[in-house]
Write a protein that holds these residues in place. Structure first.
Motif, PDB file in Angstrom:
ATOM      1  N   UNK A 204       0.823  -1.213   0.000  1.00 45.14           N
ATOM      2  CA  UNK A 204       0.000   0.000   0.000  1.00 45.14           C
ATOM      3  C   UNK A 204       0.853   1.257   0.000  1.00 45.14           C
ATOM      4  N   UNK A 205       1.960   1.241   0.720  1.00 46.61           N
ATOM      5  CA  UNK A 205       2.867   2.398   0.690  1.00 46.61           C
ATOM      6  C   UNK A 205       3.448   2.586  -0.712  1.00 46.61           C
ATOM      7  N   UNK A 206       3.699   1.486  -1.400  1.00 51.61           N
ATOM      8  CA  UNK A 206       4.282   1.573  -2.738  1.00 51.61           C
ATOM      9  C   UNK A 206       3.306   2.156  -3.747  1.00 51.61           C
ATOM     10  N   UNK A 207       2.025   1.969  -3.535  1.00 45.94           N
ATOM     11  CA  UNK A 207       1.040   2.408  -4.524  1.00 45.94           C
ATOM     12  C   UNK A 207       0.968   3.914  -4.678  1.00 45.94           C
ATOM     13  N   UNK A 208       1.516   4.645  -3.732  1.00 42.20           N
ATOM     14  CA  UNK A 208       1.525   6.101  -3.871  1.00 42.20           C
ATOM     15  C   UNK A 208       2.307   6.522  -5.107  1.00 42.20           C
ATOM     16  N   UNK A 209       3.217   5.676  -5.583  1.00 43.11           N
ATOM     17  CA  UNK A 209       4.048   6.020  -6.741  1.00 43.11           C
ATOM     18  C   UNK A 209       3.211   6.276  -7.985  1.00 43.11           C
ATOM     19  N   UNK A 210       2.058   5.602  -8.069  1.00 45.60           N
ATOM     20  CA  UNK A 210       1.228   5.837  -9.256  1.00 45.60           C
ATOM     21  C   UNK A 210      -0.219   6.112  -8.893  1.00 45.60           C
ATOM     22  N   UNK A 211      -0.421   6.624  -7.642  1.00 46.16           N
ATOM     23  CA  UNK A 211      -1.737   7.091  -7.197  1.00 46.16           C
ATOM     24  C   UNK A 211      -2.828   6.083  -7.512  1.00 46.16           C
ATOM     25  N   UNK A 212      -2.630   4.850  -7.081  1.00 45.36           N
ATOM     26  CA  UNK A 212      -3.543   3.783  -7.468  1.00 45.36           C
ATOM     27  C   UNK A 212      -4.212   3.129  -6.274  1.00 45.36           C
ATOM     28  N   UNK A 213      -4.472   3.902  -5.202  1.00 43.18           N
ATOM     29  CA  UNK A 213      -5.280   3.340  -4.124  1.00 43.18           C
ATOM     30  C   UNK A 213      -6.737   3.306  -4.579  1.00 43.18           C
ATOM     31  N   UNK A 214      -7.288   4.468  -4.913  1.00 46.22           N
ATOM     32  CA  UNK A 214      -8.619   4.595  -5.498  1.00 46.22           C
ATOM     33  C   UNK A 214      -9.694   3.843  -4.732  1.00 46.22           C
ATOM     34  N   UNK A 215      -9.502   3.612  -3.441  1.00 47.30           N
ATOM     35  CA  UNK A 215     -10.526   2.963  -2.649  1.00 47.30           C
ATOM     36  C   UNK A 215     -10.654   1.467  -2.870  1.00 47.30           C
ATOM     37  N   UNK A 235      16.103  -4.555  -6.868  1.00 40.52           N
ATOM     38  CA  UNK A 235      14.962  -4.471  -5.964  1.00 40.52           C
ATOM     39  C   UNK A 235      14.589  -3.003  -5.737  1.00 40.52           C
ATOM     40  N   UNK A 236      13.299  -2.770  -5.507  1.00 37.12           N
ATOM     41  CA  UNK A 236      12.798  -1.422  -5.220  1.00 37.12           C
ATOM     42  C   UNK A 236      12.369  -1.400  -3.754  1.00 37.12           C
ATOM     43  N   UNK A 237      13.241  -0.879  -2.892  1.00 42.02           N
ATOM     44  CA  UNK A 237      13.054  -1.066  -1.452  1.00 42.02           C
ATOM     45  C   UNK A 237      12.604   0.176  -0.688  1.00 42.02           C
ATOM     46  N   UNK A 238      12.443   1.308  -1.347  1.00 41.30           N
ATOM     47  CA  UNK A 238      12.053   2.497  -0.580  1.00 41.30           C
ATOM     48  C   UNK A 238      10.698   2.338   0.128  1.00 41.30           C
ATOM     49  N   UNK A 239       9.695   1.640  -0.441  1.00 37.14           N
ATOM     50  CA  UNK A 239       8.440   1.471   0.312  1.00 37.14           C
ATOM     51  C   UNK A 239       8.600   0.630   1.575  1.00 37.14           C
TER      52      UNK A 239
END
Length: 275
Positions: A204-215, A235-239
């Motif tokens: 869920x933290x990673x999804x901010x990268x493409x604004x794809x929470x959308x409920x 690997x993409x580890x920042x989230x």
């Protein structure tokens, strides 16, 4: 006119009183470089490279991002006095023209076939950025950015962050318990395995990268995203920095005090395996 937004999505203390707070922030894209200078804070942000051009354009059109203070030209980095009402009106009109020009030129580049990672850069001055931010040390940030000399757009953001921080009551965690941003009680009721909850929080933290929470709530998709980020090359580890385990003391682990980020543990294990 758009104003910055700040909300706390997880707030925890360990047994020695160290506090880890995670915010979700939306603010003027024009001050993002200033925000990024605060290296003690872990951050994930929405990316212009990941957002479709038409979605970016709709955001620009709907949010109407203007400067919060039309400072009169003077020497130095800070504008103290604002221009007259008539000059503000004229300046706003010029800004609006530039915004419309940026949208028009962005669409022309799309027609040519240019990728969104290039096209969206034209829209950034007129857009916002959404950031998930975690840290145990906010005092320096508040001292610098709540200061009257700070640029008004980041000053407004910092003031709202401090107000939320001062009003929040952090959750007491025992040593070994997890700080889990974006995890709700319904998730805890559904998933008994703490390791799975950790993965969901990372996804869920990673999804901010493409604004794809959308409920949309999909625990399985969140877990899959965690696994994909972890196993991708590189690997993409920042989230993984926003999810952290409480320590029994005030030891410093990377940029957190009294907490150990999930990323810290992953990278330590990778070093051990390669040794």
């Amino acid at each position: 006119m758009f104003h910055p937004q700040a909300a706390i999505i997880a707030d925890s203390t360990n047994i020695t009183g160290d506090r880890l707070t995670t915010f979700v922030l939306t603010y003027h894209r024009m001050v993002h470089s200033e925000f990024m200078t605060h290296r003690m804070l872990s951050k994930n942000s929405s990316s212009s490279r990941a957002i479709p051009v038409e979605k970016m354009i709709k955001l620009v059109e709907s949010q109407e991002v203007y400067p919060l203070h039309w400072g009169k030209n003077q020497k130095g980095m800070s504008a103290q006095k604002e221009v007259t009402e008539a000059e503000i009106k004229a300046a706003s009109a010029v800004w609006q023209e530039a915004r419309l020009d940026a949208i028009r030129h962005a669409r022309r580049l799309v027609e040519i076939g240019i990728h969104k990672q290039v096209v969206n850069r034209l829209l950034e001055p007129f857009s916002t950025i959404t950031v998930i931010c975690s840290g145990t040390e906010f005092q320096n940030f508040f001292e610098q950015r709540c200061h009257p000399d700070a640029q008004p757009e980041i000053q407004d953001l910092a003031n709202k962050m401090k107000a939320a921080y001062d009003a929040s009551q952090p959750q007491q965690l025992a040593a070994g318990e997890w700080h889990l941003p974006l995890i709700k009680q319904e998730d805890i009721d559904e998933i008994s395995d703490i390791n799975e909850l950790v993965k969901v929080a990372v996804g869920r933290c990673a999804r901010v990268s493409y604004l794809n929470h959308d409920g949309v709530r999909s625990l399985a998709d969140d877990v899959k995203l965690h696994d994909r980020l972890l196993t991708s090359k590189p690997a993409h580890l920042s989230p993984f920095e926003h999810v952290a385990i409480a320590l029994p003391n005030s030891e410093k682990r990377a940029n957190f005090t009294g907490f150990q980020a999930y990323r810290f543990d992953i990278e330590r294990n990778q070093l051990t395996k390669s040794a």
